[in-house]
Design a protein around this motif. Structure first.
Motif, PDB file in Angstrom:
ATOM      1  N   ALA B  86       0.863  -1.171   0.000  1.00  0.00           N
ATOM      2  CA  ALA B  86       0.000   0.000   0.000  1.00  0.00           C
ATOM      3  C   ALA B  86       0.894   1.214   0.000  1.00  0.00           C
ATOM      4  N   SER B  87       0.434   2.280  -0.588  1.00  0.00           N
ATOM      5  CA  SER B  87       1.253   3.487  -0.660  1.00  0.00           C
ATOM      6  C   SER B  87       0.659   4.573   0.230  1.00  0.00           C
ATOM      7  N   VAL B  88       1.561   5.224   0.934  1.00  0.00           N
ATOM      8  CA  VAL B  88       1.146   6.358   1.751  1.00  0.00           C
ATOM      9  C   VAL B  88       2.032   7.535   1.356  1.00  0.00           C
ATOM     10  N   PRO B  89       1.522   8.772   1.484  1.00  0.00           N
ATOM     11  CA  PRO B  89       2.368   9.916   1.150  1.00  0.00           C
ATOM     12  C   PRO B  89       3.547  10.027   2.096  1.00  0.00           C
ATOM     13  N   ARG B  90       4.664  10.486   1.577  1.00  0.00           N
ATOM     14  CA  ARG B  90       5.882  10.537   2.385  1.00  0.00           C
ATOM     15  C   ARG B  90       5.732  11.442   3.590  1.00  0.00           C
ATOM     16  N   GLU B  91       5.108  12.588   3.342  1.00  0.00           N
ATOM     17  CA  GLU B  91       5.107  13.600   4.395  1.00  0.00           C
ATOM     18  C   GLU B  91       4.079  13.311   5.471  1.00  0.00           C
ATOM     19  N   ALA B  92       3.018  12.608   5.112  1.00  0.00           N
ATOM     20  CA  ALA B  92       2.014  12.273   6.119  1.00  0.00           C
ATOM     21  C   ALA B  92       1.781  10.774   6.079  1.00  0.00           C
ATOM     22  N   ALA B  93       2.791  10.061   6.446  1.00  0.00           N
ATOM     23  CA  ALA B  93       2.717   8.605   6.350  1.00  0.00           C
ATOM     24  C   ALA B  93       1.976   8.037   7.551  1.00  0.00           C
ATOM     25  N   VAL B  94       0.739   7.670   7.329  1.00  0.00           N
ATOM     26  CA  VAL B  94      -0.061   7.085   8.404  1.00  0.00           C
ATOM     27  C   VAL B  94      -0.653   5.790   7.889  1.00  0.00           C
ATOM     28  N   MET B  95      -0.685   4.804   8.747  1.00  0.00           N
ATOM     29  CA  MET B  95      -1.105   3.471   8.319  1.00  0.00           C
ATOM     30  C   MET B  95      -1.777   2.796   9.501  1.00  0.00           C
ATOM     31  N   PRO B  96      -2.830   2.015   9.259  1.00  0.00           N
ATOM     32  CA  PRO B  96      -3.380   1.254  10.391  1.00  0.00           C
ATOM     33  C   PRO B  96      -2.414   0.160  10.825  1.00  0.00           C
ATOM     34  N   SER B  97      -2.396  -0.108  12.108  1.00  0.00           N
ATOM     35  CA  SER B  97      -1.477  -1.116  12.629  1.00  0.00           C
ATOM     36  C   SER B  97      -2.054  -2.508  12.457  1.00  0.00           C
ATOM     37  N   MET B  98      -1.207  -3.457  12.120  1.00  0.00           N
ATOM     38  CA  MET B  98      -1.627  -4.848  11.954  1.00  0.00           C
ATOM     39  C   MET B  98      -1.399  -5.651  13.234  1.00  0.00           C
ATOM     40  N   GLN B  99      -1.119  -4.937  14.282  1.00  0.00           N
ATOM     41  CA  GLN B  99      -0.708  -5.605  15.516  1.00  0.00           C
ATOM     42  C   GLN B  99      -1.771  -6.568  16.033  1.00  0.00           C
ATOM     43  N   ALA B 100      -3.040  -6.226  15.816  1.00  0.00           N
ATOM     44  CA  ALA B 100      -4.101  -7.097  16.319  1.00  0.00           C
ATOM     45  C   ALA B 100      -4.160  -8.403  15.537  1.00  0.00           C
ATOM     46  N   LEU B 101      -3.716  -8.372  14.291  1.00  0.00           N
ATOM     47  CA  LEU B 101      -3.798  -9.573  13.461  1.00  0.00           C
ATOM     48  C   LEU B 101      -2.591 -10.477  13.672  1.00  0.00           C
ATOM     49  N   TRP B 102      -1.426  -9.876  13.600  1.00  0.00           N
ATOM     50  CA  TRP B 102      -0.193 -10.633  13.809  1.00  0.00           C
ATOM     51  C   TRP B 102       0.596  -9.909  14.891  1.00  0.00           C
ATOM     52  N   PRO B 103       0.772 -10.488  16.045  1.00  0.00           N
ATOM     53  CA  PRO B 103       1.467  -9.777  17.135  1.00  0.00           C
ATOM     54  C   PRO B 103       2.852  -9.289  16.740  1.00  0.00           C
ATOM     55  N   ILE B 104       3.502 -10.009  15.831  1.00  0.00           N
ATOM     56  CA  ILE B 104       4.858  -9.617  15.469  1.00  0.00           C
ATOM     57  C   ILE B 104       4.853  -8.272  14.762  1.00  0.00           C
ATOM     58  N   ALA B 105       3.706  -7.895  14.201  1.00  0.00           N
ATOM     59  CA  ALA B 105       3.630  -6.610  13.512  1.00  0.00           C
ATOM     60  C   ALA B 105       3.979  -5.469  14.465  1.00  0.00           C
ATOM     61  N   GLU B 106       3.699  -5.654  15.739  1.00  0.00           N
ATOM     62  CA  GLU B 106       4.003  -4.604  16.708  1.00  0.00           C
ATOM     63  C   GLU B 106       5.460  -4.168  16.591  1.00  0.00           C
ATOM     64  N   TRP B 107       6.352  -5.128  16.466  1.00  0.00           N
ATOM     65  CA  TRP B 107       7.775  -4.777  16.445  1.00  0.00           C
ATOM     66  C   TRP B 107       8.244  -4.441  15.041  1.00  0.00           C
ATOM     67  N   GLN B 108       7.669  -5.139  14.061  1.00  0.00           N
ATOM     68  CA  GLN B 108       8.045  -4.801  12.686  1.00  0.00           C
ATOM     69  C   GLN B 108       7.607  -3.388  12.360  1.00  0.00           C
ATOM     70  N   GLU B 109       6.462  -2.989  12.871  1.00  0.00           N
ATOM     71  CA  GLU B 109       6.001  -1.624  12.621  1.00  0.00           C
ATOM     72  C   GLU B 109       6.839  -0.610  13.383  1.00  0.00           C
ATOM     73  N   ARG B 110       7.272  -1.010  14.563  1.00  0.00           N
ATOM     74  CA  ARG B 110       8.170  -0.106  15.283  1.00  0.00           C
ATOM     75  C   ARG B 110       9.445   0.120  14.490  1.00  0.00           C
ATOM     76  N   GLU B 111       9.905  -0.936  13.854  1.00  0.00           N
ATOM     77  CA  GLU B 111      11.125  -0.786  13.060  1.00  0.00           C
ATOM     78  C   GLU B 111      10.885   0.136  11.866  1.00  0.00           C
ATOM     79  N   VAL B 112       9.755  -0.050  11.182  1.00  0.00           N
ATOM     80  CA  VAL B 112       9.477   0.796  10.029  1.00  0.00           C
ATOM     81  C   VAL B 112       9.281   2.239  10.489  1.00  0.00           C
TER      82      VAL B 112
END
Lengths: 206, 154, 380, 361
Positions: B86-112
Motif C-alpha cells: 500500500a502506498s502512503v504519502p511521504r510527508e504524512a505517512a499514516v497506516m493502520p497497525s496490523m498488531q491485532a492480526l499478527w502480534p509480530i507486527a508490533e515490532w516490525q512496525e516499530r522498526e518501520v
C-alpha cells in the motif's frame, strides 16, 4: 592497596637503595599484571566468536596465558576486549563499562570495526569509527575477524607493553598503543593520520 | 494456489486491489482505507489462511513522494505467499497497525517507524526500536542527511 | 470460625508488602549472547515482564546496501548472522540470480548445499556449547568448540575464512572446492557421529539439564506462527515448516532427510530439534559428498557489476536459526534501490516476551539460549 | 591402632612451650596469625591452580602453561595483581558493610580450619564439640555473602545474596543431619576422637549402609553450602553476572574467591575426617604385611591424599553438571534430602543401639 601504590614511591625514592627497591617492585607487579589479564565477558558481534569464544576453547586455549578467567562483572576484569562493531547507541554504554573497571585496565580493540569502523565506514549513519573514539585503546588487533592466533599475538603485545611501560613512579602513564601484526616500520599514528586524511576532504567528522 | 488464483482471490475480497507488476510472486496493491479489513480477511479466509507475517518493510519512492509499505504474508497451512503493498504519502505517512492480526507486527512496525517514520494508528507502543529515542530523522529515507555519515568513494 | 482467627497469609499481608522491581539485563551480560538488553520486571525471582531493548549493534546494513553493488552486499550479510554466513550469502545470491536470470549449474548448487549444511552443523555445535554454559555447565562449550574447529578447518581450506565467509556469490561460488574437501568431510562425519553420542551423554541425558528444560518456556504452535517465528523455534512448536523441504532450493530436492518436529514447544523440544537437525545435516552431507558433479564453480566474471531488471524479488533460505529473507527492490541499476533483510532472530526473539513471564530468572536464561539468538542478526 | 600415636595437639605443645610473659604470648599469637594466613593463602592458591588445571584437562585443554613450568605460578601472579588492583566502593553502597563483608566470609573459613585434625599432632584446637563448632562457623560465612549482596546496592548482587541465604540455611539442616550419624556411631563430637574411632574401619562402610547414605547427603548438602556447581546459584555467572560479589574488585574480591576455594577444602577435610577415617591409614584387618606397607605413609599425607580425592570429586562435579534452578534446589533439600536424612538418622540410631557394625576388612 591504593595506599601503597600511591604513597610508596614518594616515601621510598629518597632513601638510599630505594629506587632499586622500587624498580624491583615494579618488575614484580608488572610481571603479575601482564600474566593475569582477566578479560571482561563482552562482545558485540562477529569478533566475539573468534576472540572470546574460539580463542578460549580447546584448540587455541587462552588459558595458557592465564587469561581464561573471563569475569562477567567489569569490576573484576582487567582487560576490555572490544570485540565487534560499536554503534552510536552502544558508545555511552561502552564508556560506562570502561569506567566501571578497576585500575589498571587495558583495552584491546579487535577487528576492523573496533579499529576504524571497518566495513561499516561509508554511507553509514550508525557505526562509530573505531573504539578509540570512545575509550583509550592499548592494542589493536587487525582482522575481520582476527584469528584467535592474531588475538594471542595482541595479548602478548599487551603483556610486553605492561612489562616495559609501567612504573609506580608514574601511575597512569602508558606506552603508546600498538597495532598487533604491524608491518615493520609503520606506527598506529601513521595509520590514523592516513585515515584522517582520507576522511577529511569529504567533510566527515572523525 | 497459483499466482493468478491468489490475485483473483484477493480481488474477490477487495475489488480495488490491483496486481502489482514486476514482483517474483503473487502481489497486490491495496488501498489504505480498507487495508486492515482486507488483511483480516486474508488471515481468516479458509482458502487463504495467511497466518504468518513474514516481513514488513517500506520502500521510499522519493521521486513519487510516496512510501510503499510492503507486507509479505505466508500461509503455513497452504504454503503460499502473498505480497500486499500500500502506498502512503511521504510527508504524512499514516497506516493502520496490523498488531491485532499478527502480534509480530508490533515490532516490525516499530522498526518501520524507526527507520522510515511511518505512523501506525492503533499501535500500542510506537517508539523507536533500533535507534536511540532522541534520534533525529528517519535514516532509511532517501533524503536522510546526517553530518556523521560519510559518502563512499565512487 | 471466629473473626479473630487469621491466616498466616493475612498476617503477612497486613504487615509487609512485596514490591516489584526492574532489572537491566544487558547490554553487557554473559547470557544475552552479545549486546541484547532485556529490561526485566521481577517479583523476587519471578519474571513478570520482559521488555527487549534492541539496537545496540544496529549497523545500518540496509542503508549501506543502497550504495553497494550486489556482489559487494554479500559480504555484509556475513556479518549479520555470522554463524550461518554461508546461508545468508546464499539468500542474496538466490535473490540476484532470480531477479537477473543468472543460471547456475549442478556443481555450484551441490557445493552451496554442502557448505551450508556444514555450517549449519557448526552453528548448532556452537549453540549446544553455549546452551550448556547458560545452564551452568561449562564443559559442553569446550566440547562443542572442539568439534566446530574441525568444520572450520574444512571450510577454511576451501574458502579462506573461518567465520565471515563471503563465499557464495551471484552466479556461483568464489573458489572451487579444495582437493581434500571430500576426504576431510568423510573423515569428519566418521569422527563426529560418536561425538554426538557424547553430547547426548553429557547434557541431554543429564537429569538436571532435563529438569531445567522440560516444560519450561512453552511456545504454542499458533503463537509461534503468529509471531512469525521460524526455524527450530517454530518446528519445536510442532509446525513442520522447513524451506528446504517445502520449497527446495539448491539440491535439497534430491536428497533424503527428515524435518524433526517437536511436540510441546518447550526448551527441551527446541534442544532436541537442533540435536536432531545435526543428524539430518550429516545425512544430507553423506548423500552429497560421494558424487559432486563436475562443472565450473563460477559462471559470472567476478568483476562484473550485475545489473538487475526493475522489480521486487523476495528470496528466502533456511539458515540454522530460521528463515533468512532478502527483499530486493531494483530500479534497473547495478546497485539495489532498496534492500531489506528479513532476519530470523528478529522474530524469534519476541517469543521471549510471551514465554518468559511467570518463570524464574534462571529459566529466562534457558529460554533465551534455547531461542539461539544472534544479536547482530536482530539489529542488522 | 591408636595407641602408637601421640595425641598432643599443636596448641597444647605451644602452650607448654610458651613462657608466661605477655610479650612472648603476643609474639606467639602474631606468629600463629601470620602462619595461618600464609597457610590459607598457599592452600587457596594451590586449590585455584588445581581447579584450573583439572578443568582444562577435563576439557581437552592444557590450562595455564606460561607462568612457570606448567603455569604453577599462575595463581601467584593473579594474587599479586589483585593485591595491587584498585579497590572500588560504589558511591551508592553502604560503605562500612561493603568493606567489611569479605572479612566475614574469610573469617568463617579460617575459623573452620582451626578445628580440623590434619594429623595426630597438627590440630590447632581439639575441642570436645568439634563437629558442632565447625557446623556453627561455616554457617557464619553466609553473613558475609548476605552483607556483600545487601551493601553493594546492586540488584543482581541482592538476588545472589538472597539465593545464598536461602540455600545455605536450608542445606545446613541436611548437612548436620548426616554429621549426626557419625556422631552417633563414634559416640563423640570431638574430631580427634572421631578419627580414632575409625581405626578399625572408616564410617563410610563401617556404619552399615547408613554411612554411605550419610556421606552422599553430606557431600550434596555441603556442595550447596559452599555454593559449588551444581548449586552455584548465588554467583550463577550466566544468570546474575557475578552474583553477590558483582561490585567487588581487587583484594576484596580475592578474599571471596579465596574463601570459596578454602571452603571447598574445609568440606573435603570434614568429609575425610568423619567418613573416610581422617588421617588413619587404610588398613585391612588381619593382613599385617599390607597394613605395615600402608603405615609407611605418614598420617598427614593420608589426610592430604583423602582430602585431595574429595576435592577432585567436587571439581569433577563442577565441570560436569549444569546448575539447578532455585525452586528445584529447595525441592531437593526439603522433599528429598531431609526426609532421607531423617530416616537415615533413625536407622543409624537403631544400628547403634543393637550394635550392628560392619567389619568388612
Amino acid at each position: 592497596m591504593g595506599l601503597i601504590t600511591e604513597k610508596l614511591p614518594a616515601l621510598v625514592e629518597p632513601v638510599p637503595g630505594g629506587s632499586v627497591l622500587l624498580s624491583s617492585l615494579d618488575a614484580v607487579i608488572n610481571w603479575a599484571r601482564s600474566n593475569s589479564l582477566w578479560p571482561l565477558t563482552f562482545g558485540t558481534s562477529c569478533c566475539a566468536i573468534e576472540v572470546m569464544m574460539a580463542a578460549g576453547a580447546a584448540r587455541h586455549d587462552l588459558a595458557r596465558f592465564g587469561a581464561e578467567v573471563t569475569r562477567p562483572s567489569p569490576r573484576q576484569a582487567d582487560l576490555l576486549v572490544v570485540a565487534g562493531t560499536i554503534v552510536r547507541k552502544m558508545a555511552p554504554r561502552l564508556k560506562l563499562l570502561y569506567e566501571q573497571m578497576a585500575e589498571p585496565r587495558y583495552v584491546i580493540a579487535t577487528g576492523s570495526c573496533a579499529i576504524s569502523g571497518g566495513p561499516f565506514i561509508y554511507n553509514n549513519y550508525s557505526t562509530v569509527r573505531g573504539a578509540d573514539e570512545i575509550i583509550p585503546v592499548d592494542v589493536y588487533v587487525p582482522g575481520c575477524p582476527p584469528r584467535p592466533e592474531a588475538f594471542f599475538y595482541g595479548i602478548l603485545m599487551l603483556q610486553k607493553l605492561i612489562r616495559e611501560g609501567e612504573s609506580l613512579r608514574t601511575p597512569g602513564v602508558r606506552r603508546k598503543p600498538v597495532l598487533a601484526a604491524l608491518p615493520a616500520g609503520i606506527t598506529i599514528e601513521q595509520i590514523q593520520q592516513e585515515l584522517r586524511e582520507l576522511l577529511e576532504p569529504q567533510g566527515g567528522r572523525r | 494456489m497459483e499466482t493468478h488464483e491468489l490475485i483473483s482471490a484477493v480481488q474477490a475480497l477487495e475489488p480495488a486491489a490491483v496486481p502489482r507488476e514486476k514482483v517474483d510472486r503473487a502481489a497486490v496493491v491495496a488501498p489504505v482505507e480498507r487495508f486492515l479489513e482486507l488483511m483480516a480477511r486474508l488471515r481468516d479466509e479458509p482458502d487463504l489462511r495467511f497466518d504468518m507475517l513474514c516481513t514488513h518493510t517500506a520502500i521510499d519512492w522519493i521521486a513519487e513522494a510516496r512510501l510503499e509499505l510492503v507486507y509479505c504474508l505466508y500461509s503455513t497451512v497452504h504454503r503460499h505467499y502473498l505480497v500486499v503493498s500500500a502506498s502512503v504519502p511521504r510527508e504524512a505517512a499514516v497506516m493502520p497497525s496490523m498488531q491485532a492480526l499478527w502480534p509480530i507486527a508490533e515490532w516490525q512496525e516499530r522498526e518501520v517507524y524507526d527507520l522510515f517514520g511511518v505512523r501506525y494508528t492503533g499501535h500500542p507502543d510506537l517508539r523507536r526500536i533500533l535507534l536511540d529515542d532522541d534520534w533525529q530523522g528517519f535514516p532509511l529515507r532517501k533524503d536522510y542527511r546526517d553530518d556523521f555519515m560519510l559518502e563512499g568513494p565512487k | 470460625m471466629s473473626a479473630i482467627v487469621t491466616t498466616l497469609e493475612q498476617r503477612i499481608g497486613r504487615g509487609a508488602t512485596t514490591q516489584e522491581f526492574f532489572v537491566n539485563m544487558g547490554p553487557q551480560h554473559p547470557s544475552t549472547h552479545g549486546v541484547l538488553r532485556l529490561v526485566l520486571k521481577l517479583e523476587g525471582e519471578t519474571v513478570k515482564d520482559v521488555i527487549p531493548v534492541l539496537g545496540y549493534v544496529h549497523r545500518g546494513v540496509e542503508k549501506m546496501g543502497e550504495h553497494l553493488s550486489y556482489r559487494q552486499f554479500v559480504h555484509l550479510t556475513d556479518r549479520l548472522d555470522y554463524l550461518s554466513a554461508l546461508a545468508n550469502n546464499w539468500a542474496v545470491a538466490k535473490a540476484v540470480e532470480k531477479a537477473a536470470g543468472i543460471e547456475t549449474n549442478e556443481r555450484i548448487e551441490t557445493i552451496r548445499t554442502l557448505v551450508a549444511e556444514l555450517q549449519r552443523i557448526a552453528s548448532h555445535q556452537l549453540w549446544w556449547g553455549v546452551f550448556g554454559m547458560d545452564l551452568g555447565a561449562f564443559t559442553p562449550f569446550l566440547y562443542g568448540f572442539r568439534d566446530r574447529e574441525r568444520i572450520t578447518d574444512i571450510l577454511e581450506e576451501t574458502i579462506g575464512a573461518r567465520l565471515t565467509m563471503n563465499y557464495i556469490q551471484p552466479g556461483g561460488v568464489m573458489f572451487d572446492l579444495h582437493p581434500d574437501f571430500q576426504r576431510k568431510v568423510k573423515e569428519f562425519i566418521a569422527y563426529f557421529r560418536p561425538k554426538l553420542e557424547e553430547y547426548e551423554t553429557l547434557l541431554s541425558r543429564n537429569i538436571i539439564a532435563q529438569e531445567r528444560m522440560r516444560g519450561v518456556g512453552v511456545l504454542e504452535a499458533a503463537q509461534a506462527v503468529a509471531l512469525g517465528a521460524t526455524g527450530p523455534v517454530l518446528r519445536a512448536s510442532g509446525v513442520a515448516h522447513d524451506l528446504r523441504k517445502s520449497e527446495p532450493y539448491g539440491v535439497y530436492g534430491k536428497v533424503e532427510f527428515d524435518v524433526p518436529v517437536g511436540a510441546r514447544g518447550d526448551c527441551w523440544d527446541r534442544y532436541w530439534v537442533r540435536i536432531e537437525e545435526i543428524r539430518q545435516s550429516l545425512r544430507i552431507i553423506e548423500q552429497l559428498i560421494e558424487n559432486i558433479p563436475e562443472g565450473k564453480h563460477l559462471l559470472v566474471k567476478p568483476a562484473v557489476r550485475t545489473k538487475v531488471p526493475e522489480g521486487i524479488t523476495y528470496s528466502q533460505v533456511e539458515t540454522a536459526r530460521g528463515v533468512f529473507g532478502v527483499l530486493l527492490v531494483s530500479d534497473g541499476k547495478d546497485v539495489p534501490y532498496r534492500i531489506h533483510v528479513r532476519t530470523p532472530n528478529f522474530n524469534n526473539l519476541w517469543a521471549i516476551t510471551r514465554i518468559a513471564p511467570g518463570w524464574r530468572v534462571a529459566d529466562l536464561v534457558t529460554m533465551i539460549s534455547s531461542l539461539d539468538i544472534v544479536v547482530p542478526d536482530i539489529d542488522r | 591402632m591408636g595407641s602408637g600415636w601421640e595425641t598432643t595437639t599443636l596448641a597444647e605443645r605451644a602452650a607448654e612451650a610458651m613462657p608466661g610473659s605477655l610479650l612472648a604470648g603476643a609474639g606467639y599469637v602474631l606468629l600463629a596469625v601470620v602462619g595461618a594466613s600464609l597457610f590459607v593463602a598457599v592452600l587457596g592458591m594451590a586449590l585455584i591452580y588445581a581447579e584450573r588445571k583439572v578443568a582444562a584437562h577435563f576439557q581437552c585443554r592444557l590450562g595455564p602453561m606460561r607462568v612457570g613450568p606448567h603455569g604453577i605460578f599462575q595463581t601467584v601472579a593473579d594474587t599479586i595483581k589483585l593485591l595491587f588492583k584498585e579497590d572500588i566502593v560504589p558511591a551508592q553502597s553502604d560503605r562500612v558493610l561493603h568493606l567489611a563483608a569479605p572479612f566475614f566470609s574469610m573469617m568463617a573459613t579460617l575459623l573452620a580450619l582451626v578445628a580440623l585434625p590434619m594429623s595426630p599432632i597438627v590440630q590447632v584446637a581439639d575441642m570436645n564439640i568439634g563437629v558442632l563448632y565447625i557446623t556453627a562457623v561455616t554457617g557464619f560465612g553466609v553473613l558475609g555473602v548476605l552483607l556483600a549482596g545487601w551493601s553493594s546496592n546492586n540488584k543482581w548482587s541482592l538476588l545472589g545474596a538472597m539465593r545464598a541465604g536461602a540455600q545455605i540455611i536450608s542445606y545446613e539442616v541436611s548437612a548436620t543431619m548426616s554429621l549426626l550419624v557419625v556422631v552417633l556411631f563414634s559416640g563423640s563430637m570431638q574430631l580427634s576422637r572421631i578419627v580414632e574411632s575409625q581405626a578399625d574401619g572408616w564410617w563410610i562402610w563401617r556404619a552399615p549402609v547408613v554411612g554411605v547414605v550419610a556421606f552422599v547427603i553430606f557431600l550434596i548438602a555441603s556442595l550447596a553450602e559452599i555454593s559449588r556447581t551444581p548449586f552455584d546459584l548465588p554467583e550463577g555467572e550466566s544468570e546474575l553476572t557475578a552474583g553477590f560479589h558483582t561490585e567487588y574488585s581487587g583484594l576484596r574480591f580475592a578474599m571471596f574467591f579465596l574463601a570459596e576455594f578454602v571452603n571447598m577444602f574445609v568440606v573435603s577435610a570434614m568429609a575425610t575426617t568423619l567418613f573416610l577415617g581422617g588421617w588413619m591409614p587404610f588398613h585391612i584387618g588381619g593382613v599385617e604385611s599390607f597394613n605395615a606397607v600402608m603405615d609407611l605413609l605418614p598420617p598427614g599425607a593420608w589426610f592430604a591424599l583423602k582430602s585431595a580425592a574429595v576435592v577432585f570429586l567436587i571439581m569433577w562435579f563442577r565441570w560436569t553438571f549444569p546448575r539447578l534452578r532455585v525452586d528445584q534446589l529447595m525441592k531437593l533439600e526439603w522433599k528429598v534430602l531431609l526426609p532421607i536424612g531423617f530416616v537415615n538418622l533413625f536407622a543409624a540410631a537403631t544400628a547403634v543401639v543393637f550394635g550392628w557394625y560392619f567389619f568388612p576388612f
